[in-house]
Write a protein that holds these residues in place. Structure first.
Motif, PDB file in Angstrom:
ATOM      1  N   PRO B  24       0.825  -1.224   0.000  1.00  6.04           N
ATOM      2  CA  PRO B  24       0.000   0.000   0.000  1.00  6.04           C
ATOM      3  C   PRO B  24       0.854   1.266   0.000  1.00  6.04           C
ATOM      4  O   PRO B  24       0.509   2.256  -0.655  1.00  6.04           O
ATOM      5  CB  PRO B  24      -0.801  -0.110   1.303  1.00  6.04           C
ATOM      6  CG  PRO B  24      -0.776  -1.549   1.658  1.00  6.04           C
ATOM      7  CD  PRO B  24       0.511  -2.091   1.138  1.00  6.04           C
ATOM      8  N   LEU B  25       1.980   1.207   0.696  1.00  7.50           N
ATOM      9  CA  LEU B  25       2.875   2.369   0.736  1.00  7.50           C
ATOM     10  C   LEU B  25       3.454   2.641  -0.657  1.00  7.50           C
ATOM     11  O   LEU B  25       3.529   3.790  -1.106  1.00  7.50           O
ATOM     12  CB  LEU B  25       4.001   2.103   1.746  1.00  7.50           C
ATOM     13  CG  LEU B  25       4.980   3.247   1.990  1.00  7.50           C
ATOM     14  CD1 LEU B  25       4.275   4.473   2.550  1.00  7.50           C
ATOM     15  CD2 LEU B  25       6.093   2.804   2.945  1.00  7.50           C
ATOM     16  N   GLY B  28       0.667   4.019  -2.864  1.00  4.25           N
ATOM     17  CA  GLY B  28       0.379   5.402  -2.466  1.00  4.25           C
ATOM     18  C   GLY B  28       1.464   6.360  -2.918  1.00  4.25           C
ATOM     19  O   GLY B  28       1.174   7.449  -3.424  1.00  4.25           O
ATOM     20  N   TRP B  32       1.035   9.378  -5.572  1.00  5.25           N
ATOM     21  CA  TRP B  32       1.359  10.744  -5.117  1.00  5.25           C
ATOM     22  C   TRP B  32       2.102  11.522  -6.212  1.00  5.25           C
ATOM     23  O   TRP B  32       1.836  12.693  -6.450  1.00  5.25           O
ATOM     24  CB  TRP B  32       2.207  10.639  -3.848  1.00  5.25           C
ATOM     25  CG  TRP B  32       2.623  11.920  -3.208  1.00  5.25           C
ATOM     26  CD1 TRP B  32       3.775  12.615  -3.440  1.00  5.25           C
ATOM     27  CD2 TRP B  32       1.912  12.670  -2.199  1.00  5.25           C
ATOM     28  NE1 TRP B  32       3.828  13.721  -2.649  1.00  5.25           N
ATOM     29  CE2 TRP B  32       2.711  13.781  -1.877  1.00  5.25           C
ATOM     30  CE3 TRP B  32       0.698  12.489  -1.546  1.00  5.25           C
ATOM     31  CZ2 TRP B  32       2.328  14.724  -0.928  1.00  5.25           C
ATOM     32  CZ3 TRP B  32       0.321  13.429  -0.605  1.00  5.25           C
ATOM     33  CH2 TRP B  32       1.113  14.537  -0.298  1.00  5.25           C
TER      34      TRP B  32
END
Lengths: 450, 54
Positions: B24-25, B28, B32
């Motif tokens: 998920p990081l 994300g 971004w």
């Protein structure tokens, strides 16, 4: 500041977005022209005056990269990205104050000087870290980050224009736009500060990839004493001069080339041409730089400089005969321009090792400062002289195109002169300041993480 | 005499593999930077069209 060492299980695919968050932000510099006309009318400035913040910013980029490179190596990427964030964002905030109280010198000081330091430190901040994370594909890794510098203008240009339309083009509208830029970029760049990590020297490593400090290593201080450094300095300077010349004059150039033909180019079509050149610049950064991992750095620079000269020759000889030919040649030249920027860190890594590659890269970027002045100067000065001599259309650019071919030929020769660095310049048993010690400290501090 | 079959040891994870908790990081982080870039590219295509139509 201790460099942030990756904890166990950290993935290298988090480092490129960290780098991109910084480069996409500082790439805003290429979109400064959006602010020029409103500043000129709001503060009663000449075109030369309104260009000053950008020019000072580019000069400061080269200087701060050159003088701050060693600090970046010593303190690590998180420190560098933090400095870049503070300088770049506060540069906008100082400029916002300058616009609000109609003091132009504050805009020059803020955007040009303070923001320019942010540009230079931010530009080199992720380079050596990426090379250490991707020793198997250094060209691709630096290409991703440096592509962001090209892409930053694509984002900032429409975004800034939209903001000026919303807030107004008077001094308070410009001030508000600068303020929003400063705050937004601070938040956006924070991702890089939070995510960036240096790899551990022991333990997990990419299979098949060499150890970070394998092979000959040369310090930054010693690198500038080698002929290889200065050959690459000439290569970068010539490649950038040739590319920036066409980039800076692109819109009037395509209009002039086809002014007397059956297919003249309108102002809006010329703006579309400039946008396409930006895309080619960005695509070249990732595409050619990645290709250099496969074909070798020297070969890819042979392409940039040799085929670049051929493209200029085609424009000079047949450019006004065919619009598609003119456009294709210009796009290829701009892709080589971007590729040259993105491939140079990997070329430096091949020659000098990863030990202080960021600092060496910083010193080499002074070539950009000179090229940024030289390229536009040549094209504009020659076009003015030709116009005075009564020439028009493609005739305005024949001499400068020939000069560009000559410059690329000089760069080609300089690239041919690059040889492996002599063993007397190598350092013995390099100790990487950001690696073992920090990893040991991290191991001690984070036993639970294991 | 029967020999106790040796329990196969699970393969150690390859260093290049991403632990699931990091995914998920990663998504994300790439979103971004990817979303603003996509906006820039959209605007670019919009403008570049004028070269062939304008």
């Amino acid at each position: 500041m201790r460099p942030p060492v990756a904890p166990p299980g950290w993935t290298r695919w988090l480092v490129p977005p960290a780098a991109l968050s910084v480069h996409l932000s500082i790439g805003q510099a290429y979109a400064w022209s959006v602010f020029k006309p409103p500043l000129e009318s709001a503060l009663d400035l000449s075109g030369t005056q309104s260009a000053l913040p950008f020019q000072l910013g580019i000069v400061m980029l080269g200087l701060s990269a050159a003088f701050g490179g060693t600090l970046v190596e010593r303190n690590g990427p998180r420190w560098a990205m933090s400095v870049a964030l503070v300088c770049f964002s506060s540069g906008f905030l100082i400029a916002a104050l300058g616009a609000a109280i109609s003091q132009y010198w504050l805009i020059v000081l803020g955007y040009g000087f303070v923001g320019g330091i942010g540009l230079g430190i931010g530009y080199i901040s992720p380079v050596s870290t990426l090379i250490k994370w991707f020793p198997d594909r250094p060209g691709m890794a630096t290409g991703i980050a440096i592509m962001g510098f090209g892409g930053g203008a694509l984002i900032a240009s429409p975004w800034s224009a939209q903001m000026l339309e919303t807030f107004g083009s008077d001094s308070s509208g410009i001030a508000l736009a600068f303020l929003v830029h400063g705050l937004t970029y601070a938040v956006f760049m924070a991702l890089g500060v939070v995510l960036v990590r240096v790899p551990r020297s022991r333990g997990a490593r990419v299979p098949g990839a060499p150890a970070p400090l394998e092979g000959p290593q040369v310090s930054a201080r010693q690198a500038v004493r080698t002929p290889q450094f200065w050959c690459l300095w000439v290569v970068l300077c010539m490649n950038v001069t040739a590319g920036i010349g066409i980039l800076e004059k692109a819109a009037p150039m395509i209009t002039d080339f086809f002014a007397d033909t059956s297919t003249p180019v309108s102002a809006s079509a010329a703006a579309g041409f400039v946008a396409l050149l930006s895309a080619a610049n960005m695509a070249g950064r990732i595409g050619w730089s990645s290709a250099s991992d496969l074909v070798g750095r020297k070969n890819v620079y042979r392409l940039y400089l040799g085929a670049g000269a051929l493209m200029y020759l085609l424009i000079a000889r047949f450019g006004d005969d065919s619009k598609p030919l003119f456009i294709v040649c210009a796009l290829v030249i701009l892709s080589f321009y971007g590729g040259g920027f993105a491939t140079i860190p990997a070329y430096l890594k091949d020659l000098f090792g990863t030990y202080q590659v960021g600092a060496i890269h910083g010193r080499l970027l002074t070539a950009w400062s000179l090229a940024g002045v030289l390229g536009p100067l040549i094209v504009n000065w020659v076009a003015d002289r030709q116009e005075e001599a009564g020439k028009h259309g493609p005739g305005l650019y024949g001499v400068s195109l020939s000069i560009m071919i000559g410059l690329l030929a000089i760069g080609f020769v300089a690239n041919e002169l690059v040889r492996p660095v002599h063993a007397r310049h190598h350092i013995s048993a390099p100790k990487e300041p950001s690696d073992d010690d920090a990893a040991d400290a991290a191991d001690a501090a984070e036993p639970a993480a294991k | 005499m029967t020999t106790q079959p040796t329990q196969p040891t699970p393969p150690s994870p390859r260093p290049s593999e991403t632990p699931p908790r990091r995914r998920p990081l990663i998504v994300g982080a790439w979103l971004w930077v990817g979303l603003p870039l996509a906006y820039g590219l959209y605007e670019l295509v919009h403008k570049a069209k004028q070269l062939f139509t304008g």
